[in-house]
Scaffold this active site. Structure first.
Site, PDB file in Angstrom:
ATOM      1  CG  ASP A  51      -0.381  -0.081   2.514  1.00  0.00           C
ATOM      2  OD1 ASP A  51       0.855  -0.189   2.597  1.00  0.00           O
ATOM      3  OD2 ASP A  51      -1.127  -0.033   3.514  1.00  0.00           O
ATOM      4  CB  SER A  52       4.569   1.714  -0.188  1.00  0.00           C
ATOM      5  OG  SER A  52       4.769   0.607  -1.046  1.00  0.00           O
ATOM      6  CG  ASP A  90       0.474  -4.106   2.042  1.00  0.00           C
ATOM      7  OD1 ASP A  90       0.668  -5.029   2.859  1.00  0.00           O
ATOM      8  OD2 ASP A  90       1.278  -3.178   1.860  1.00  0.00           O
ATOM      9  CE  LYS A 120       3.449  -6.027   3.577  1.00  0.00           C
ATOM     10  NZ  LYS A 120       2.974  -4.855   4.369  1.00  0.00           N
ATOM     11  CD  GLU A 122       0.831  -1.687   7.942  1.00  0.00           C
ATOM     12  OE1 GLU A 122       0.543  -0.935   8.889  1.00  0.00           O
ATOM     13  OE2 GLU A 122       1.271  -1.270   6.848  1.00  0.00           O
ATOM     14  CD  GLU A 189       8.294  -0.478   7.274  1.00  0.00           C
ATOM     15  OE1 GLU A 189       7.332  -1.194   6.921  1.00  0.00           O
ATOM     16  OE2 GLU A 189       8.465   0.679   6.830  1.00  0.00           O
TER      17      GLU A 189
HETATM   18  O1  KIV Z   1       3.609  -1.148   1.527  1.00  0.00           O
HETATM   19  C1  KIV Z   1       4.784  -1.524   1.452  1.00  0.00           C
HETATM   20  O2  KIV Z   1       5.515  -1.231   0.493  1.00  0.00           O
HETATM   21  C2  KIV Z   1       5.326  -2.327   2.540  1.00  0.00           C
HETATM   22  C3  KIV Z   1       6.795  -2.520   2.565  1.00  0.00           C
HETATM   23  C4  KIV Z   1       7.424  -1.298   3.112  1.00  0.00           C
HETATM   24  C5  KIV Z   1       7.190  -3.722   3.291  1.00  0.00           C
HETATM   25  O3  KIV Z   1       4.610  -2.756   3.375  1.00  0.00           O
END
Ligand code: KIV
Length: 288
Positions: A51-52, A90, A120, A122, A189
């Site tokens: 989600d970056s 994510d 993924k 968090e 992280e």
């Molecule tokens: O969203 C993302 O790019 C991430 C990485 C920083 C691991 O979660």
């Protein structure tokens, strides 16, 4: 046959085996077809549709503005390119903080519509029921501990986590709990290297670090950071392997100059009409 054609698709059991064999796992974010294709062909094991993308692709301040529709859209593009890499997508902000049913519904979209192999999520203890339920439903889950960007406002900024004994122990406890709940791997992280080593030692599932030192089972970085591709943030832990932002900008500047000065297009970039058509169009007029 090229290396990519020969490589077998990466699976969760292959990733666990790589940890056992102490073979470092490579992971990189990707958000669209070309980035995924290039990373795939370079031999990346895991492609993360992070989600970056909210920050590096969509220009938001943080990841909290990213929606499930954004994630599905970008995941579809990445999975079209991924032949052997294991694609993880994510779960965006707040999709795992309602009911377990809602979370399963969201995770299901990334798998069914996006074609991701895994999601993924968090968080630590608070997400365990969702990890269990997803795993039971056949959706592999990767945890994400340490600095969890979706909680940036609560954490008071992008800060190193696990620096004191209590929080370091909590990371180990959370990692074990995630493993027990069925997670196949964990992203860790911004954690001190000594703490990372203890977390990685405590579990049998791969621990992939970002800003977490070398003593884990693999590394992940953000595509735009690795390539200096219009990325404004350069955290201490990033290594930039190319300056493609500068290359792109100078190529575009040259294009602007050449269009303005009519250097582009040249004769060889143009199509020709037949002599007869030209004759009829122009008669005795001077041609362009
Ligand atoms: O969203 C993302 O790019 C991430 C990485 C920083 C691991 O979660």
């Amino acid at each position: 046959m090229s290396d990519v054609q020969e490589k077998k698709p990466i699976t969760t059991s292959k990733l666990r085996q790589m940890k056992q064999n102490k073979e470092p796992i490579t992971m990189l974010t990707a958000y669209d077809y070309p980035s995924a294709k290039l990373a795939e062909e370079a031999g990346i094991d895991i492609l993360l549709v992070g989600d970056s993308l909210g920050m590096v692709v969509l220009g938001y301040e943080s990841t909290v503005s990213v929606t499930m529709d954004d994630m599905v859209h970008h995941t579809k593009a990445v999975t079209r390119a991924a032949k052997t890499a294991f694609v993880v997508a994510d779960m965006p902000f707040l999709t795992c903080h309602g009911s377990v049913e809602e979370a399963i519904h969201h995770a299901g979209r990334l798998i069914q519509e996006g074609n991701a192999k895994a999601v993924k999520i968090e968080g630590g203890e608070e997400i365990l029921p969702i990890v269990k339920r997803c795993t039971k439903a056949g959706i592999p889950v990767m945890g994400h501990l340490g600095l969890t960007p979706q909680s940036v406002h609560q954490l008071g900024g992008y800060k190193v986590q696990g620096k004191d004994l209590e929080s370091a122990k909590q990371l180990i406890t959370d990692a074990k709990a995630l493993e027990e709940a069925g997670a196949f791997g964990i992203v860790l992280e911004c954690v001190p290297a000594e703490v990372t080593a203890k977390v990685a030692e405590a579990v049998e599932i791969p621990v992939i670090g970002i800003g977490a030192g070398v003593q884990c089972d693999g590394q992940v970085l953000v595509f735009h950071d690795v390539l200096s591709y219009a990325s404004n943030l350069t955290p201490k832990f990033v290594k930039s392997y190319a300056q493609i932002g500068d290359m792109i900008q100078s190529a575009i500047s040259q294009y602007v100059i050449e269009v303005r000065s009519r250097q582009f297009p040249e004769q060889r970039h143009s199509f020709a009409a037949s002599e007869e058509t030209i004759q009829q169009l122009y008669g005795e007029e001077v041609r362009v």
